[in-house]
Design a protein around this motif. Structure first.
Motif, PDB file in Angstrom:
ATOM      1  N   ALA A 163       0.882  -0.781  -0.113  1.00  0.00           N
ATOM      2  CA  ALA A 163       0.395  -0.127   0.175  1.00  0.00           C
ATOM      3  C   ALA A 163       0.917   0.964  -0.125  1.00  0.00           C
ATOM      4  N   ALA A 164       1.921   1.195   1.197  1.00  0.00           N
ATOM      5  CA  ALA A 164       2.995   2.142   0.482  1.00  0.00           C
ATOM      6  C   ALA A 164       3.532   2.586  -0.406  1.00  0.00           C
ATOM      7  N   TYR A 165       3.311   2.143  -1.697  1.00  0.00           N
ATOM      8  CA  TYR A 165       4.758   2.133  -2.295  1.00  0.00           C
ATOM      9  C   TYR A 165       3.733   2.380  -3.401  1.00  0.00           C
ATOM     10  N   SER A 166       2.396   1.872  -3.205  1.00  0.00           N
ATOM     11  CA  SER A 166       1.257   2.292  -3.820  1.00  0.00           C
ATOM     12  C   SER A 166       0.585   4.270  -3.944  1.00  0.00           C
ATOM     13  N   LEU A 167       0.762   4.091  -2.922  1.00  0.00           N
ATOM     14  CA  LEU A 167       0.621   5.465  -2.249  1.00  0.00           C
ATOM     15  C   LEU A 167       1.773   6.076  -3.174  1.00  0.00           C
ATOM     16  N   LEU A 168       3.096   6.474  -2.364  1.00  0.00           N
ATOM     17  CA  LEU A 168       4.019   6.708  -2.539  1.00  0.00           C
ATOM     18  C   LEU A 168       4.073   7.103  -4.009  1.00  0.00           C
ATOM     19  N   MET A 169       4.066   5.721  -4.945  1.00  0.00           N
ATOM     20  CA  MET A 169       4.189   6.555  -6.136  1.00  0.00           C
ATOM     21  C   MET A 169       3.044   7.217  -6.970  1.00  0.00           C
ATOM     22  N   ASP A 170       2.039   7.491  -6.137  1.00  0.00           N
ATOM     23  CA  ASP A 170       0.678   7.861  -6.537  1.00  0.00           C
ATOM     24  C   ASP A 170       1.044   9.368  -6.468  1.00  0.00           C
ATOM     25  N   VAL A 171       1.658   9.782  -5.503  1.00  0.00           N
ATOM     26  CA  VAL A 171       2.088  11.180  -5.373  1.00  0.00           C
ATOM     27  C   VAL A 171       2.794  11.800  -6.535  1.00  0.00           C
ATOM     28  N   TYR A 172       3.761  10.563  -6.975  1.00  0.00           N
ATOM     29  CA  TYR A 172       3.964  10.929  -8.505  1.00  0.00           C
ATOM     30  C   TYR A 172       3.369  11.147  -9.394  1.00  0.00           C
ATOM     31  N   THR A 173       2.843  10.347  -9.297  1.00  0.00           N
ATOM     32  CA  THR A 173       1.341  10.153 -10.470  1.00  0.00           C
ATOM     33  C   THR A 173       0.871  11.685 -10.739  1.00  0.00           C
ATOM     34  N   VAL A 174       0.357  12.357  -9.750  1.00  0.00           N
ATOM     35  CA  VAL A 174       0.035  13.868  -8.983  1.00  0.00           C
ATOM     36  C   VAL A 174       0.589  14.804  -9.771  1.00  0.00           C
ATOM     37  N   LEU A 175       1.846  14.952  -9.293  1.00  0.00           N
ATOM     38  CA  LEU A 175       2.880  15.625 -10.140  1.00  0.00           C
ATOM     39  C   LEU A 175       2.869  15.592 -10.857  1.00  0.00           C
ATOM     40  N   SER A 176       3.158  14.722 -11.120  1.00  0.00           N
ATOM     41  CA  SER A 176       3.641  14.911 -13.037  1.00  0.00           C
ATOM     42  C   SER A 176       2.804  15.115 -13.606  1.00  0.00           C
ATOM     43  N   SER A 177       1.047  14.989 -13.846  1.00  0.00           N
ATOM     44  CA  SER A 177       0.425  14.433 -14.756  1.00  0.00           C
ATOM     45  C   SER A 177      -0.175  16.175 -14.603  1.00  0.00           C
ATOM     46  N   TYR A 178      -0.507  16.307 -13.458  1.00  0.00           N
ATOM     47  CA  TYR A 178      -1.129  17.987 -13.564  1.00  0.00           C
ATOM     48  C   TYR A 178      -0.116  18.911 -12.575  1.00  0.00           C
ATOM     49  N   GLY A 179       1.436  18.986 -12.078  1.00  0.00           N
ATOM     50  CA  GLY A 179       2.220  19.534 -11.684  1.00  0.00           C
ATOM     51  C   GLY A 179       1.459  20.124 -10.462  1.00  0.00           C
ATOM     52  N   GLU A 180       0.391  20.023 -10.329  1.00  0.00           N
ATOM     53  CA  GLU A 180       0.093  21.175  -9.162  1.00  0.00           C
ATOM     54  C   GLU A 180      -0.392  19.670  -8.281  1.00  0.00           C
ATOM     55  N   PHE A 181      -0.746  19.981  -6.767  1.00  0.00           N
ATOM     56  CA  PHE A 181      -1.069  18.872  -5.809  1.00  0.00           C
ATOM     57  C   PHE A 181      -2.615  18.710  -4.866  1.00  0.00           C
ATOM     58  N   THR A 182      -2.851  18.514  -5.572  1.00  0.00           N
ATOM     59  CA  THR A 182      -4.273  18.938  -4.993  1.00  0.00           C
ATOM     60  C   THR A 182      -5.332  17.251  -4.078  1.00  0.00           C
ATOM     61  N   PRO A 183      -5.575  17.717  -2.838  1.00  0.00           N
ATOM     62  CA  PRO A 183      -6.056  16.453  -1.910  1.00  0.00           C
ATOM     63  C   PRO A 183      -7.281  15.891  -3.250  1.00  0.00           C
ATOM     64  N   ALA A 184      -8.045  16.758  -4.160  1.00  0.00           N
ATOM     65  CA  ALA A 184      -9.335  16.379  -5.301  1.00  0.00           C
ATOM     66  C   ALA A 184      -8.094  15.057  -6.522  1.00  0.00           C
ATOM     67  N   LEU A 185      -7.600  15.118  -6.904  1.00  0.00           N
ATOM     68  CA  LEU A 185      -6.794  15.128  -7.590  1.00  0.00           C
ATOM     69  C   LEU A 185      -5.691  14.211  -7.245  1.00  0.00           C
ATOM     70  N   TYR A 186      -5.355  13.659  -5.246  1.00  0.00           N
ATOM     71  CA  TYR A 186      -4.331  12.354  -4.797  1.00  0.00           C
ATOM     72  C   TYR A 186      -5.746  11.557  -5.432  1.00  0.00           C
ATOM     73  N   TYR A 187      -7.087  11.939  -4.858  1.00  0.00           N
ATOM     74  CA  TYR A 187      -7.762  10.529  -4.399  1.00  0.00           C
ATOM     75  C   TYR A 187      -8.240  10.079  -5.941  1.00  0.00           C
ATOM     76  N   ALA A 188      -8.045  11.053  -6.874  1.00  0.00           N
ATOM     77  CA  ALA A 188      -8.942  10.472  -7.855  1.00  0.00           C
ATOM     78  C   ALA A 188      -7.331   9.547  -8.646  1.00  0.00           C
ATOM     79  N   SER A 189      -6.207   9.551  -8.265  1.00  0.00           N
ATOM     80  CA  SER A 189      -5.748   9.211  -8.299  1.00  0.00           C
ATOM     81  C   SER A 189      -4.863   7.752  -7.774  1.00  0.00           C
ATOM     82  N   VAL A 190      -5.218   7.795  -6.399  1.00  0.00           N
ATOM     83  CA  VAL A 190      -5.102   6.250  -6.016  1.00  0.00           C
ATOM     84  C   VAL A 190      -6.171   6.187  -6.123  1.00  0.00           C
ATOM     85  N   LEU A 191      -7.269   6.740  -6.096  1.00  0.00           N
ATOM     86  CA  LEU A 191      -8.646   4.984  -7.118  1.00  0.00           C
ATOM     87  C   LEU A 191      -8.384   4.677  -8.694  1.00  0.00           C
TER      88      LEU A 191
END
Lengths: 228, 309
Positions: A163-191
């Motif tokens: 779980a930790a590996y996947s959640l950590l890589m989701d942070v990267y996914t959000v940062l790399s694809s949208y350039g900004e970090f918002t909780p909504a985008l993070y939840y969406a990418s986690v889902l």
């Protein structure tokens, strides 16, 4: 060891990275760059953390046995990542950390990410993957005493690590694809990544449960023979 | 003329880091379009294109374009409402921009993975970290070795089992686990030998040397300067805020004037460099071949006709 030019460079980096580079990058990122540059700062810190490990690994005396064992475990984990859907890689990294120590665990995790990405594709995500898997091995190494004792704790650790590996890589996914970090985008990418997260968790726990006994015995024996 | 993929690893690394780095940190739509176009043209010219990979990338890009306006409701131009939430043009274009970036990086990195082989990585890090290079080269060698051990062990076990009864899935799983375990055993015993032989070759004593087959020539130096120059123009323009581009609340391009235009042109030079260099290499290769063997084409034609008779 004869100090060569590269030896001096490594000695310099061992102090400069934690004391100067990483604080400077963090401060510069916070003060001078706007928030769209999160990824630049985090990528810089990830790469310098890996460089720091490398400089330290080269400078300290480590036995040939632990290097050879790290190479073997890395090769096994890379081969394991070729299996579709359920992958024993993380389980192998965790067991390496537990039995051969945190340093070898980190090395195996980081190299597994680097070498398997030669097959799966390198990219800006490689340093983050290297850190995430390296930390998995490192933490397993520090927790080796309780994890060796009970199989339930080991399985739980596998679930948490996946779980930790996947959640950590989701942070990267959000940062790399949208350039900004918002909780909504993070939840969406986690889902969005939920099937992957579940497959990581299940395969880590499953393989740890199955492999801990036979692989642990072999690693124990290896350690005994290498020390002799 | 040296082919782009055969240049010194330092050139390859500098090129891919600068071209993807700029695309990732300067999300200007023109730069991202140039990045994707350059990456795609090189990918297609190399002649190893796979339809599956391209479909996957296109699907991902489409998904990213559509997800952003569903999650983000910023922007002034409302196109329509979904569940009383606005679907804005700006959010759609922002998503499209992010998708362009992702597609460009994925295609570029596909070429990078094919060009940057292990021996090139070892050439780059060999002098700085000789010990790590030793571990990497041992690990790389072991991957196919262990696969072959695994095949040997499992085929032997299948032979031992005989053909009396059809194995159940449980038996199969158990068998492959046992074969895996045996492979690990062989591998770890081998690592003890490897450690002994590393010690015999002076693992701890003195400093380790590194050698590689790549020589840094004038051609590589020229390529390095070309890449550094064209990248630094872009970075200078981006650092002075001339390539800023806002999607929210309304689309705003701040880059007016000659300098931003120059930087975009220089990014085009950077992005299309491998594709153009590959094309030139092919043309030169053909030319040299016909210069040296002028009748080769005629001879091949003659042989083909003879064979048809």
């Amino acid at each position: 060891m004869i100090p060569s030019g590269y030896g001096r460079l490594r000695a310099f980096l061992r102090f400069a990275i934690p004391l100067a580079f990483i604080p400077a990058m963090t401060l510069a990122g916070a003060l001078f760059l706007d928030k769209k540059r999160y990824l630049l700062v985090s990528l810089g810190i990830a790469v310098s953390a890996l460089l720091l490990f490398d400089a330290a690994y080269e400078s300290r005396r480590s036995s040939s046995g632990s290097a050879a064992a790290a190479a073997v475990m890395t090769a096994l984990a890379v081969t394991g990542r070729l299996i579709p859907v359920i992958k024993p890689s993380a389980a192998i990294i965790i067991l390496t950390g537990i039995w051969l120590g945190p340093e070898t665990g980190f090395l195996t995790g980081a190299l597994t990410a680097l070498l398997s990405n030669m097959i799966f594709g390198q990219g800006p995500w490689t340093p983050f993957q290297m850190l995430a898997w390296g930390l998995t091995g490192l933490i397993a190494g520090y927790l080796s005493r309780p994890l060796k004792k009970s199989r339930i704790a080991l399985t739980a650790f596998g679930l948490a690590a996946g779980a930790a590996y996947s959640l950590l890589m989701d942070v990267y996914t959000v940062l790399s694809s949208y350039g900004e970090f918002t909780p909504a985008l993070y939840y969406a990418s986690v889902l969005n990544a939920l099937p992957f997260t579940l497959s990581y968790m299940i395969s880590d726990a499953l393989f740890l449960f199955v492999l801990s006994e036979p692989l642990g015995k072999k690693l124990e024996r290896l350690k005994k023979r290498l020390i002799e | 003329m040296i082919r782009f993929s055969d240049k010194h690893p330092a050139v390859t690394a500098l090129y891919f880091i600068s071209v993807t780095g700029i695309a990732m940190f300067v999300p200007h739509p023109v730069i991202l379009l140039l990045s994707l176009a350059g990456a795609l043209s090189y990918y297609l010219i190399r002649g190893e294109a796979s339809a599956r990979f391209l479909c996957f990338t296109a699907g991902l890009a489409l998904l990213m374009t559509l997800i952003n306006p569903l999650l983000s409701h910023r922007g002034e131009t409302v196109l329509f409402f979904i569940n009383l939430r606005p679907f804005t043009l700006e959010a759609l274009l922002y998503g499209a921009n992010a998708a362009l970036l992702a597609a460009g990086v994925i295609v570029r990195m596909n070429s990078f993975s094919k060009i940057m082989t292990t021996e090139k990585v070892l050439c780059l890090i060999g002098r700085f970290s000789p010990r790590l290079s030793a571990v990497i080269s041992a690990a790389v060698r072991s991957v196919p070795l262990f696969s072959s051990y695994y095949r040997h062990v499992s085929s032997f076990r299948a032979l031992c089992r005989g053909y009396d009864s059809e194995p159940t899935p449980y038996d199969r799983a158990k068998e492959s686990m046992e074969a895996f375990s045996a492979t690990v055993g062989i591998a770890l015993e081998g690592s003890i030998d490897a450690a002994d032989s590393m010690d015999a070759r002076g693992w701890q004593n003195g400093h380790r040397t590194a050698s590689s087959r790549f020589v840094f020539g004038q051609n590589d130096a020229a390529a390095m300067i070309y890449i550094a120059l064209s990248a630094s123009v872009c970075i200078a323009a981006a650092a002075s805020g001339l390539l800023d581009f806002d999607f929210y609340p309304v689309i705003a391009d701040y880059g007016r004037g000659l300098f931003p235009l120059t930087s975009l042109v220089s990014y085009a030079f950077l992005s299309f460099y491998p594709a153009v260099s590959e094309c030139v290499w092919h043309i030169m290769w053909k030319k040299r071949k016909t210069e040296k063997y002028p009748d080769a084409e005629a001879l091949r034609e003659y042989n083909r006709r003879e064979a048809e008779k």
